[in-house]
Design an enzyme around this catalytic site. Structure first.
Site, PDB file in Angstrom:
ATOM      1  N   THR A  13      -8.408   3.781   8.609  1.00 14.41           N
ATOM      2  CA  THR A  13      -9.115   2.506   9.268  1.00 14.41           C
ATOM      3  C   THR A  13      -9.364   1.827   9.673  1.00 14.41           C
ATOM      4  O   THR A  13      -8.712   1.141  10.537  1.00 14.41           O
ATOM      5  CB  THR A  13      -9.415   1.406   7.737  1.00 14.41           C
ATOM      6  OG1 THR A  13      -9.414   2.050   6.011  1.00 14.41           O
ATOM      7  CG2 THR A  13     -10.885   1.128   7.490  1.00 14.41           C
ATOM      8  N   HIS A  64      -3.813  -4.324   7.900  1.00 17.42           N
ATOM      9  CA  HIS A  64      -3.669  -3.575   8.571  1.00 17.42           C
ATOM     10  C   HIS A  64      -2.247  -3.457  10.119  1.00 17.42           C
ATOM     11  O   HIS A  64      -2.484  -4.556  10.934  1.00 17.42           O
ATOM     12  CB  HIS A  64      -4.456  -3.879   9.183  1.00 17.42           C
ATOM     13  CG  HIS A  64      -5.369  -1.775   9.437  1.00 17.42           C
ATOM     14  ND1 HIS A  64      -4.719  -1.295  10.549  1.00 17.42           N
ATOM     15  CD2 HIS A  64      -5.841  -1.066   8.642  1.00 17.42           C
ATOM     16  CE1 HIS A  64      -4.916  -0.159  10.605  1.00 17.42           C
ATOM     17  NE2 HIS A  64      -6.206  -0.159   9.295  1.00 17.42           N
ATOM     18  N   GLU A 115      -9.118   0.270  -3.256  1.00 21.76           N
ATOM     19  CA  GLU A 115      -9.638   0.172  -1.203  1.00 21.76           C
ATOM     20  C   GLU A 115      -9.982   1.001  -1.168  1.00 21.76           C
ATOM     21  O   GLU A 115      -9.843   2.394  -1.201  1.00 21.76           O
ATOM     22  CB  GLU A 115      -8.967   0.132  -0.460  1.00 21.76           C
ATOM     23  CG  GLU A 115      -8.415  -0.451   0.264  1.00 21.76           C
ATOM     24  CD  GLU A 115      -7.116  -0.618   1.829  1.00 21.76           C
ATOM     25  OE1 GLU A 115      -7.553   0.549   2.185  1.00 21.76           O
ATOM     26  OE2 GLU A 115      -6.566  -1.563   1.360  1.00 21.76           O
ATOM     27  N   ARG A 121      -7.387  12.528   0.825  1.00 28.28           N
ATOM     28  CA  ARG A 121      -6.189  13.386   1.460  1.00 28.28           C
ATOM     29  C   ARG A 121      -5.311  13.203   1.385  1.00 28.28           C
ATOM     30  O   ARG A 121      -4.144  13.666   1.662  1.00 28.28           O
ATOM     31  CB  ARG A 121      -6.635  12.705   3.480  1.00 28.28           C
ATOM     32  CG  ARG A 121      -6.126  11.378   3.588  1.00 28.28           C
ATOM     33  CD  ARG A 121      -6.321  10.881   5.700  1.00 28.28           C
ATOM     34  NE  ARG A 121      -7.534  11.401   6.052  1.00 28.28           N
ATOM     35  CZ  ARG A 121      -8.112  10.237   6.780  1.00 28.28           C
ATOM     36  NH1 ARG A 121      -7.540   9.512   7.893  1.00 28.28           N
ATOM     37  NH2 ARG A 121      -9.036  10.651   7.070  1.00 28.28           N
ATOM     38  N   ARG A 152      -9.841   7.728  -0.527  1.00 25.39           N
ATOM     39  CA  ARG A 152      -9.978   7.628   0.829  1.00 25.39           C
ATOM     40  C   ARG A 152     -11.620   9.097   0.177  1.00 25.39           C
ATOM     41  O   ARG A 152     -11.298   9.884  -0.837  1.00 25.39           O
ATOM     42  CB  ARG A 152     -10.067   8.730   1.685  1.00 25.39           C
ATOM     43  CG  ARG A 152      -8.956   7.624   2.675  1.00 25.39           C
ATOM     44  CD  ARG A 152      -7.938   7.804   3.451  1.00 25.39           C
ATOM     45  NE  ARG A 152      -9.265   8.059   4.343  1.00 25.39           N
ATOM     46  CZ  ARG A 152      -9.404   6.989   6.429  1.00 25.39           C
ATOM     47  NH1 ARG A 152      -8.750   6.095   5.807  1.00 25.39           N
ATOM     48  NH2 ARG A 152     -10.213   6.686   6.814  1.00 25.39           N
ATOM     49  N   GLU A 163     -10.667  -9.849   3.357  1.00 24.75           N
ATOM     50  CA  GLU A 163      -8.975  -9.385   4.156  1.00 24.75           C
ATOM     51  C   GLU A 163      -9.618  -9.825   5.061  1.00 24.75           C
ATOM     52  O   GLU A 163     -10.347  -8.184   5.668  1.00 24.75           O
ATOM     53  CB  GLU A 163      -8.747  -8.229   3.419  1.00 24.75           C
ATOM     54  CG  GLU A 163      -7.436  -7.575   4.050  1.00 24.75           C
ATOM     55  CD  GLU A 163      -7.373  -6.245   3.082  1.00 24.75           C
ATOM     56  OE1 GLU A 163      -7.207  -6.433   2.496  1.00 24.75           O
ATOM     57  OE2 GLU A 163      -6.590  -5.816   4.498  1.00 24.75           O
ATOM     58  N   HIS A 222       1.188   6.036   1.781  1.00 28.66           N
ATOM     59  CA  HIS A 222       1.056   7.180   2.997  1.00 28.66           C
ATOM     60  C   HIS A 222       2.636   8.554   1.869  1.00 28.66           C
ATOM     61  O   HIS A 222       3.376   8.870   2.606  1.00 28.66           O
ATOM     62  CB  HIS A 222       2.271   6.169   4.093  1.00 28.66           C
ATOM     63  CG  HIS A 222       0.604   6.108   4.971  1.00 28.66           C
ATOM     64  ND1 HIS A 222      -0.278   7.394   5.825  1.00 28.66           N
ATOM     65  CD2 HIS A 222       0.755   5.083   5.466  1.00 28.66           C
ATOM     66  CE1 HIS A 222      -1.422   6.588   5.966  1.00 28.66           C
ATOM     67  NE2 HIS A 222      -1.097   5.397   5.800  1.00 28.66           N
ATOM     68  N   HIS A 231      -5.684   3.336  -1.592  1.00 31.04           N
ATOM     69  CA  HIS A 231      -6.360   3.421  -0.457  1.00 31.04           C
ATOM     70  C   HIS A 231      -7.695   5.169  -1.421  1.00 31.04           C
ATOM     71  O   HIS A 231      -7.126   6.065  -0.739  1.00 31.04           O
ATOM     72  CB  HIS A 231      -6.575   3.325   0.712  1.00 31.04           C
ATOM     73  CG  HIS A 231      -8.237   3.771   1.737  1.00 31.04           C
ATOM     74  ND1 HIS A 231      -8.112   3.531   2.450  1.00 31.04           N
ATOM     75  CD2 HIS A 231      -9.281   3.947   0.938  1.00 31.04           C
ATOM     76  CE1 HIS A 231      -9.560   3.970   2.806  1.00 31.04           C
ATOM     77  NE2 HIS A 231     -10.257   4.198   2.519  1.00 31.04           N
ATOM     78  N   ASN A 259       0.853  -1.139   0.077  1.00 33.69           N
ATOM     79  CA  ASN A 259      -0.390  -0.303  -0.564  1.00 33.69           C
ATOM     80  C   ASN A 259       0.429   1.186  -0.344  1.00 33.69           C
ATOM     81  O   ASN A 259       1.255   1.545   1.061  1.00 33.69           O
ATOM     82  CB  ASN A 259      -1.040   0.022   1.119  1.00 33.69           C
ATOM     83  CG  ASN A 259      -1.916   1.372   1.476  1.00 33.69           C
ATOM     84  OD1 ASN A 259      -1.647   1.946   1.378  1.00 33.69           O
ATOM     85  ND2 ASN A 259      -3.144   0.932   1.984  1.00 33.69           N
TER      86      ASN A 259
END
Ligand code: PXP
Length: 396
Positions: A256, A346, A225, A204, A200, A306, A165, A198, A162
């Site tokens: 999440t 996660h 996601e 963000r 969102r 998941e 970030h 993801h 992922n």
């Protein structure tokens, strides 16, 4: 040739069980047409096997079986260590006959003594299991155990990285760098089997532009996601990622927080799954590893689940961590039985990945924050390579 059965810090098995186990193992040696050499099986406690695991393999957790080949003595194969405590627990949990389960663990250990190693090479786990299964089929008619072992017949687990970030850092300055697109390519070079983003509701970090370019540029698969939202569903239909993972989302959360709540929402989710499937997209649901949730998930028609590893990752006390790990094991087992492809993610990092990666039903891990954090220090390619190595090493 002798098979030495020893009991360390644990009550001995009943004599007839021990005899039957030895007899079957002798038969296994005959089937394999091996030279007549001896080996030991040491049955012990969880605590003792953890000690062996820590001392000799630098892994600080209990396991069911360990094997230590003896290369110097031509008359001796080596030692197999089994936690009888754990074997009993696992046999109970999966409804297996203890004697036959002990036989399968002993055979697993014995194949290690012969030099088979499921942790080395891409096809090694598969090859090892094939041999284990063939032996169990020749030695028992235990259909339940055969099915149980067949369930473990997977290729090594995959790693989906992922890159959200990387975009978080970019957005901290509303800049144009660092670019998650670059990170995605480097993650692939490090061995990532898929890239996750993801998108969102508040955008963000990841933006539409990132998703579209990553989709075009990567060679593996794109996993998007997203929350259930009409605009996002439309976007997914246009971009056509390989997979959409549906997640719950709250605007004020940092990340999440929990798995999807399916109670009273099955019909709604089912419709979304259908729409996405019709666009050729596989659908995964991000769920807590609970029986009721997984059974409701089955009714939605989703192909993948998941399992949320956040509770395991956040557990501070050892007891709580093991409890959450067992919950994940049960969840993975049930999800596989229900016919799902099982993923997990996660909060996973370089310290806590080992025990979860050892759950055979889990085919893929989705990991972001820890890899991006390490990438700042060692580079994306290296950070992914290290995580992949840990996952492959834990596989058993
Ligand atoms: N899986 C899902 C469904 C997620 O929402 C996230 C976080 O975006 C992850 C996995 C990755 O979590 P982490 O960044 O803690 O590795």
């Amino acid at each position: 040739m002798s098979i030495y059965l020893q009991f360390l810090h644990i009550k001995a098995l009943p004599k007839d069980t021990a005899q039957a186990l030895k007899k079957k193992l002798t038969q296994a040696l005959e089937i394999l047409k091996l030279p007549k050499k001896s080996f030991s099986i040491i049955l012990t406690s969880d605590e003792k096997i953890k000690e062996f695991n820590r001392t000799f393999l630098q892994r600080d957790y209990p396991t069911n079986v360990l094997a230590f080949p003896q290369r110097d003595d031509p008359r001796y194969w080596g030692d197999i260590i089994i936690s009888l405590e754990r074997a009993k627990e696992e046999a109970g949990q999966y409804g297996l006959d203890l004697e036959n389960y002990l036989l399968s663990l002993s055979l697993h250990g014995f194949l290690h003594l012969l030099g088979y190693d499921h942790e080395k090479g891409l096809y090694a786990p598969w090859l090892m299991l094939k041999n284990e299964l063939n032996l169990i089929k020749a030695l028992t008619e235990d259909e339940k155990l055969i099915k149980f072992l067949q369930r473990r017949e997977y290729m090594p687990a995959k790693l989906a990285v992922n890159v959200d970030h990387v975009a978080t850092v970019r957005e901290a300055r509303k800049s144009y760098y660092p670019d998650p697109v670059h990170a995605a390519v480097l993650a692939e070079l490090g061995g990532a089997d898929g890239i996750v983003v993801h998108l969102r509701l508040d955008r963000r970090h990841i933006k539409e532009r990132d998703v579209k370019i990553i989709k075009e540029i990567i060679k593996t698969k794109l996993i998007l996601e997203m929350a259930i939202d009409p605009e996002l569903i439309k976007f997914a239909q246009e971009v056509k990622p390989y997979q959409v993972t549906l997640v719950p989302e709250r605007v004020e959360e940092i990340t999440t927080e929990g798995g999807m709540e399916l109670e009273g929402r099955v019909e709604e989710v089912k419709k979304v799954v259908k729409v996405l499937n019709r666009a050729g997209i596989k659908v995964s649901l991000f769920l807590n590893p609970d029986e009721k949730t997984l059974e409701l998930a089955k009714k939605t028609g989703a192909q993948i689940v998941e399992l949320h590893t956040g509770m395991y990752a956040e557990a501070v006390e050892e007891e709580k961590r093991l409890e959450e790990l067992a919950r994940l094991e049960r969840g993975a087992h049930l999800a596989k039985d229900l016919g799902f492809i099982v993923h997990a993610g996660h909060g996973l990092n370089y310290e806590n990945i080992g025990p979860v990666a050892a759950i055979p039903e889990i085919e893929e891990f989705s990991i972001g924050h820890a890899i991006v954090g390490r990438a700042i220090m060692v580079g994306m390619k290296e950070a992914v390579r290290e995580m992949k190595e840990l996952i492959l090493r834990a596989r058993g």
